[in-house]
Scaffold this motif. Structure first.
Motif, PDB file in Angstrom:
ATOM      1  N   VAL A 332      -1.102 -10.836  -0.167  1.00 38.11           N
ATOM      2  CA  VAL A 332      -0.936 -12.260  -0.460  1.00 38.11           C
ATOM      3  C   VAL A 332      -0.821 -13.065   0.844  1.00 38.11           C
ATOM      4  CG1 VAL A 332       1.574 -12.292  -0.881  1.00 38.11           C
ATOM      5  CG2 VAL A 332       0.175 -13.908  -2.014  1.00 38.11           C
ATOM      6  N   GLY A 333      -0.132 -12.524   1.849  1.00 36.21           N
ATOM      7  CA  GLY A 333      -0.018 -13.227   3.129  1.00 36.21           C
ATOM      8  C   GLY A 333      -1.380 -13.434   3.771  1.00 36.21           C
ATOM      9  N   ILE A 334      -2.169 -12.368   3.782  1.00 35.41           N
ATOM     10  CA  ILE A 334      -3.522 -12.424   4.365  1.00 35.41           C
ATOM     11  C   ILE A 334      -4.383 -13.442   3.606  1.00 35.41           C
ATOM     12  CG2 ILE A 334      -5.692 -11.101   4.517  1.00 35.41           C
ATOM     13  CD1 ILE A 334      -3.913  -8.581   4.992  1.00 35.41           C
ATOM     14  N   SER A 395      -5.905 -14.517  20.081  1.00 37.05           N
ATOM     15  CA  SER A 395      -6.680 -13.609  20.944  1.00 37.05           C
ATOM     16  C   SER A 395      -5.845 -12.360  21.227  1.00 37.05           C
ATOM     17  CB  SER A 395      -7.071 -14.308  22.250  1.00 37.05           C
ATOM     18  OG  SER A 395      -5.911 -14.782  22.889  1.00 37.05           O
ATOM     19  N   GLY A 396      -6.504 -11.341  21.758  1.00 32.02           N
ATOM     20  CA  GLY A 396      -5.806 -10.107  22.112  1.00 32.02           C
ATOM     21  C   GLY A 396      -5.384  -9.271  20.917  1.00 32.02           C
ATOM     22  N   VAL A 397      -6.098  -9.455  19.814  1.00 34.37           N
ATOM     23  CA  VAL A 397      -5.757  -8.715  18.596  1.00 34.37           C
ATOM     24  C   VAL A 397      -6.256  -7.274  18.705  1.00 34.37           C
ATOM     25  CG1 VAL A 397      -6.386  -8.575  16.150  1.00 34.37           C
ATOM     26  CG2 VAL A 397      -5.721 -10.755  17.142  1.00 34.37           C
ATOM     27  N   ASN A 398      -5.480  -6.314  18.229  1.00 38.75           N
ATOM     28  CA  ASN A 398      -5.922  -4.905  18.200  1.00 38.75           C
ATOM     29  C   ASN A 398      -6.475  -4.563  16.831  1.00 38.75           C
ATOM     30  OD1 ASN A 398      -4.980  -4.421  20.767  1.00 38.75           O
ATOM     31  ND2 ASN A 398      -2.956  -3.806  20.032  1.00 38.75           N
ATOM     32  N   GLU A 399      -7.294  -3.533  16.813  1.00 37.76           N
ATOM     33  CA  GLU A 399      -7.718  -3.020  15.500  1.00 37.76           C
ATOM     34  C   GLU A 399      -6.832  -1.845  15.134  1.00 37.76           C
ATOM     35  OE1 GLU A 399     -12.020  -2.354  15.555  1.00 37.76           O
ATOM     36  OE2 GLU A 399     -12.028  -4.068  14.190  1.00 37.76           O
ATOM     37  N   VAL A 400      -6.424  -1.791  13.878  1.00 36.81           N
ATOM     38  CA  VAL A 400      -5.615  -0.663  13.392  1.00 36.81           C
ATOM     39  C   VAL A 400      -6.320  -0.068  12.177  1.00 36.81           C
ATOM     40  CG1 VAL A 400      -3.326  -1.277  14.258  1.00 36.81           C
ATOM     41  CG2 VAL A 400      -4.169  -2.365  12.182  1.00 36.81           C
ATOM     42  N   GLY A 401      -6.017   1.212  11.880  1.00 33.52           N
ATOM     43  CA  GLY A 401      -6.702   1.905  10.789  1.00 33.52           C
ATOM     44  C   GLY A 401      -7.836   2.731  11.345  1.00 33.52           C
ATOM     45  N   PRO A 408      -7.913  -6.077  11.816  1.00 36.34           N
ATOM     46  CA  PRO A 408      -7.150  -6.674  12.915  1.00 36.34           C
ATOM     47  C   PRO A 408      -5.666  -6.557  12.591  1.00 36.34           C
ATOM     48  CG  PRO A 408      -8.111  -8.376  11.532  1.00 36.34           C
ATOM     49  CD  PRO A 408      -8.665  -7.073  11.048  1.00 36.34           C
ATOM     50  N   ASP A 409      -4.833  -6.369  13.612  1.00 38.85           N
ATOM     51  CA  ASP A 409      -3.420  -6.146  13.266  1.00 38.85           C
ATOM     52  C   ASP A 409      -2.641  -7.429  12.977  1.00 38.85           C
ATOM     53  OD1 ASP A 409      -3.413  -6.910  15.899  1.00 38.85           O
ATOM     54  OD2 ASP A 409      -2.122  -5.288  16.614  1.00 38.85           O
ATOM     55  N   ILE A 410      -3.186  -8.583  13.377  1.00 43.27           N
ATOM     56  CA  ILE A 410      -2.454  -9.833  13.079  1.00 43.27           C
ATOM     57  C   ILE A 410      -3.397 -10.830  12.403  1.00 43.27           C
ATOM     58  CG2 ILE A 410      -1.111 -11.754  14.055  1.00 43.27           C
ATOM     59  CD1 ILE A 410      -0.540 -10.034  16.487  1.00 43.27           C
ATOM     60  N   THR A 411      -2.892 -11.546  11.406  1.00 49.82           N
ATOM     61  CA  THR A 411      -3.597 -12.740  10.923  1.00 49.82           C
ATOM     62  C   THR A 411      -2.590 -13.886  10.871  1.00 49.82           C
ATOM     63  OG1 THR A 411      -3.329 -12.765   8.510  1.00 49.82           O
ATOM     64  CG2 THR A 411      -4.991 -11.252   9.387  1.00 49.82           C
ATOM     65  N   GLU A 412      -3.109 -15.106  10.882  1.00 48.28           N
ATOM     66  CA  GLU A 412      -2.213 -16.265  10.962  1.00 48.28           C
ATOM     67  C   GLU A 412      -2.846 -17.508  10.353  1.00 48.28           C
ATOM     68  OE1 GLU A 412      -3.274 -19.042  13.073  1.00 48.28           O
ATOM     69  OE2 GLU A 412      -5.121 -17.933  13.472  1.00 48.28           O
ATOM     70  N   SER A 413      -1.993 -18.485  10.045  1.00 43.79           N
ATOM     71  CA  SER A 413      -2.462 -19.854   9.827  1.00 43.79           C
ATOM     72  C   SER A 413      -1.305 -20.789  10.155  1.00 43.79           C
ATOM     73  CB  SER A 413      -2.987 -20.081   8.405  1.00 43.79           C
ATOM     74  OG  SER A 413      -1.937 -20.070   7.474  1.00 43.79           O
ATOM     75  N   ASN A 426       1.031 -12.299   9.823  1.00 45.07           N
ATOM     76  CA  ASN A 426       1.099 -10.990   9.166  1.00 45.07           C
ATOM     77  C   ASN A 426       0.873  -9.916  10.212  1.00 45.07           C
ATOM     78  OD1 ASN A 426       0.993 -12.162   6.433  1.00 45.07           O
ATOM     79  ND2 ASN A 426      -1.066 -12.740   7.057  1.00 45.07           N
ATOM     80  N   ASN A 427       1.705  -8.884  10.194  1.00 43.26           N
ATOM     81  CA  ASN A 427       1.413  -7.686  10.981  1.00 43.26           C
ATOM     82  C   ASN A 427       0.902  -6.624  10.013  1.00 43.26           C
ATOM     83  OD1 ASN A 427       1.208  -5.402  12.507  1.00 43.26           O
ATOM     84  ND2 ASN A 427       3.280  -5.463  13.329  1.00 43.26           N
ATOM     85  N   LEU A 428      -0.385  -6.304  10.127  1.00 45.56           N
ATOM     86  CA  LEU A 428      -1.024  -5.399   9.168  1.00 45.56           C
ATOM     87  C   LEU A 428      -0.800  -3.930   9.505  1.00 45.56           C
ATOM     88  CD1 LEU A 428      -2.476  -8.186   8.847  1.00 45.56           C
ATOM     89  CD2 LEU A 428      -4.531  -6.940   8.229  1.00 45.56           C
ATOM     90  N   SER A 429      -0.256  -3.660  10.682  1.00 43.44           N
ATOM     91  CA  SER A 429      -0.061  -2.257  11.059  1.00 43.44           C
ATOM     92  C   SER A 429       0.988  -1.607  10.151  1.00 43.44           C
ATOM     93  CB  SER A 429       0.391  -2.157  12.517  1.00 43.44           C
ATOM     94  OG  SER A 429       0.779  -0.826  12.783  1.00 43.44           O
ATOM     95  N   ALA A 430       0.651  -0.410   9.685  1.00 46.85           N
ATOM     96  CA  ALA A 430       1.589   0.304   8.814  1.00 46.85           C
ATOM     97  C   ALA A 430       2.742   0.888   9.607  1.00 46.85           C
ATOM     98  CB  ALA A 430       0.840   1.415   8.082  1.00 46.85           C
ATOM     99  N   THR A 431       2.573   1.028  10.941  1.00 42.95           N
ATOM    100  CA  THR A 431       3.570   1.777  11.709  1.00 42.95           C
ATOM    101  C   THR A 431       4.093   1.074  12.965  1.00 42.95           C
ATOM    102  OG1 THR A 431       1.680   2.847  12.759  1.00 42.95           O
ATOM    103  CG2 THR A 431       2.797   4.081  10.995  1.00 42.95           C
TER     104      THR A 431
END
Ligand code: AHR
Length: 501
Positions: A332-334, A395-401, A408-413, A426-431
């Motif tokens: 829902v956040g994403i 910028s500087g977003v990492n890919e996770v999974g 991407p590990d972060i999304t925003e608005s 949102n921090n999408l990283s599980a860990t």
């Protein structure tokens, strides 16, 4: 460290409150039990609406409610749901569980519910199995203020004054359960039926929603726009105000779907990747709509979206009852961040569904009620309703999974209302926790007004009737602020809201 630059003087458009809308269908325990328990219930109610649920919903500021379906809408005959309750027709809800529908919740009850919630009304009409006359008379019954057969019938049934219908859907999923039509056939039907959705009060025009595509069916969007869109200036207003889009996230595909609570890390990322697909869908459908409506007069109404898992073990498969974990909070956040960023075209959206069905904000069991992680994210994000979207660059977003499920590990608005900037992250990283630097382009001393988080160390965490507060909104303090710069530490699996002025 990732970096978010907020151009706080660059305003990109209004985020319509209706993007935060909800959907309630005659399906499972959404309407009956979830919202409506009847006047004689032991559960505290006002005119049949359970007050624990209504009060909780008011806290998330419901802007609009869509009813009566879904697939149910194209089988619904509104006259079955008016008049003396004991005399209302009983029918089988063939779509959803084969249970008896006693029609005790009908038009009058829907408007009563919306009055209690303080929200706008979105009625979905029956084009699939209903007649033009039936649709036309329903609109007359609800909105005509004068002497007419339907206005008299409404008065006889206890409501002299007309109601306000804000939005009217001319059919639902007419490519599927609403009649299995081709785009051209539906589009011509739309042209005909919408003619009789009359504005009896020119000061309160009804906004019409044309049935749009399922997921990535661009052929449907193109076909419907080609036949339906009317270029004549006098028709530009009021002919088609919205076109819809339906998209559900099934982590393991439509056939298998997957458990709501028991999933691997791989499926966590798969689910979030599928949630992110909403962005592509909006872009590609919008590109088609732009060819006809470059001025963006037609809104995209994503009036069914959310997670759709395998139903909870032991429950009626036709009731679509599912639990709701931290993973749903991320979905829902994403999704709401995506809608905010597309607020030039997305003007309405309704999560499916409000109570006890699919990605519900509330679950009930008898007289008990719990708020889901999805509820808490809606509560935080309510500050975006009616706000102005601000330009923001990450910028500087990492890919996770792994592999094709990398995200991407972060999304925003980011938006602004009444002088306060709301940032949702949102921090999408599980860990892994993730550090983020936020820079406001305007050089001034910002201060944090409030900051909140929905998270849990366990991505499977969810609320139960025994433990209702395992996942909830809590105060967030993992940040530092200095003038126009902030550093934030986002825990793994988290949805965060920060408000500054
Ligand atoms: O929300 C459940 C169902 O999903 C709706 O009835 C239908 O419109 C969609 O296919």
């Amino acid at each position: 460290m990732a970096k978010l630059v907020i151009n706080d003087s660059k305003e990109l458009g209004r985020i319509e409150p209706e993007i935060y809308g909800h959907f309630s269908e005659h399906l499972g325990r959404c309407i009956y039990e979830g919202l409506f328990v009847g006047e004689n219930s032991d559960i505290p109610n006002v005119n049949g609406m359970r007050q624990d649920v209504v009060n909780a919903l008011k806290e998330i500021q419901i802007p609009v409610l869509r009813w009566p379906g879904g697939c149910f809408a194209d089988e619904y005959h509104w006259k079955d749901g008016i008049g003396e309750k004991s005399k209302r027709k009983k029918m089988i809800n063939t779509h959803w569980g084969g249970v008896v529908e006693d029609n005790s919740f009908g038009t009058h009850e829907f408007f009563e519910l919306c009055k209690q919630l303080g929200c706008k009304t979105y009625i979905n009409g029956n084009l699939g199995s209903g007649t033009v006359q039936e649709m036309s008379e329903w609109v007359e019954y609800m909105t005509f203020d004068g002497v007419s057969p339907m206005a008299e019938l409404r008065e006889k049934n206890g409501h002299k004054k007309p109601w306000k219908v804000d939005y009217f859907g001319v059919g639902n999923e007419n490519w599927g359960c609403g009649g299995n039509m081709t785009p051209e056939f539906y589009a011509n039907m739309y042209r005909r039926y919408q003619t009789y959705v009359r504005d009896y009060d020119s000061k309160k025009p009804i906004k019409k929603v044309c049935c749009g595509a399922n997921v990535d069916d661009y052929y449907w969007t193109k076909g419907v726009m080609e036949t339906c869109y009317d270029h004549t200036p006098e028709h530009l207003h009021g002919f088609m105000d919205f076109i819809s889009l339906h998209y559900y996230v099934h982590p393991e595909g439509w056939e298998i779907k997957g458990s709501a609570t028991d999933f691997t890390e791989e499926v966590w990322y798969k689910t979030l990747k599928k949630a992110l697909f909403m962005d592509t869908l909006i872009k590609r459908h919008s590109d088609i709509i732009d060819q006809y409506d470059p001025e963006k007069k037609i809104g995209l109404s994503v009036d069914e979206w959310g997670t759709w898992f395998t139903c909870e073990p032991g429950t009626n498969p036709g009731f679509l009852y599912q639990q709701n974990t931290v993973r749903d909070a991320l979905v829902v956040g994403i999704t709401l961040n995506i809608f905010n960023k597309h607020c030039d075209r997305v003007k309405m959206a309704c999560i499916a569904q409000m109570v006890n069905v699919l990605q519900a904000v509330i679950l009930t069991e008898g007289e008990k009620m719990i708020k889901t992680p999805t509820y808490h994210v809606f509560h935080m994000y309510r500050h975006h309703q009616g706000a102005t979207l601000l330009d923001s660059e990450l910028s500087g977003v990492n890919e996770v999974g792994e592999g094709e499920w990398k995200v991407p590990d972060i999304t925003e608005s980011v938006s602004k209302k009444d002088g306060i900037i709301t940032i949702t992250l949102n921090n999408l990283s599980a860990t892994e926790k993730r550090d983020l630097e936020i820079l406001f382009a305007t050089d001034k001393n910002y201060e944090v007004v409030e900051a909140n988080i929905v998270t849990n160390k366990d991505m499977h965490a969810y609320n139960t009737f025994e433990n209702p507060e395992v996942v909830k909104e809590e105060e967030f303090n993992l940040y530092e602020i200095d003038k126009n710069k902030m550093t934030v530490s986002l825990p793994a699996c988290s949805v965060v809201e920060i408000r500054v002025k």
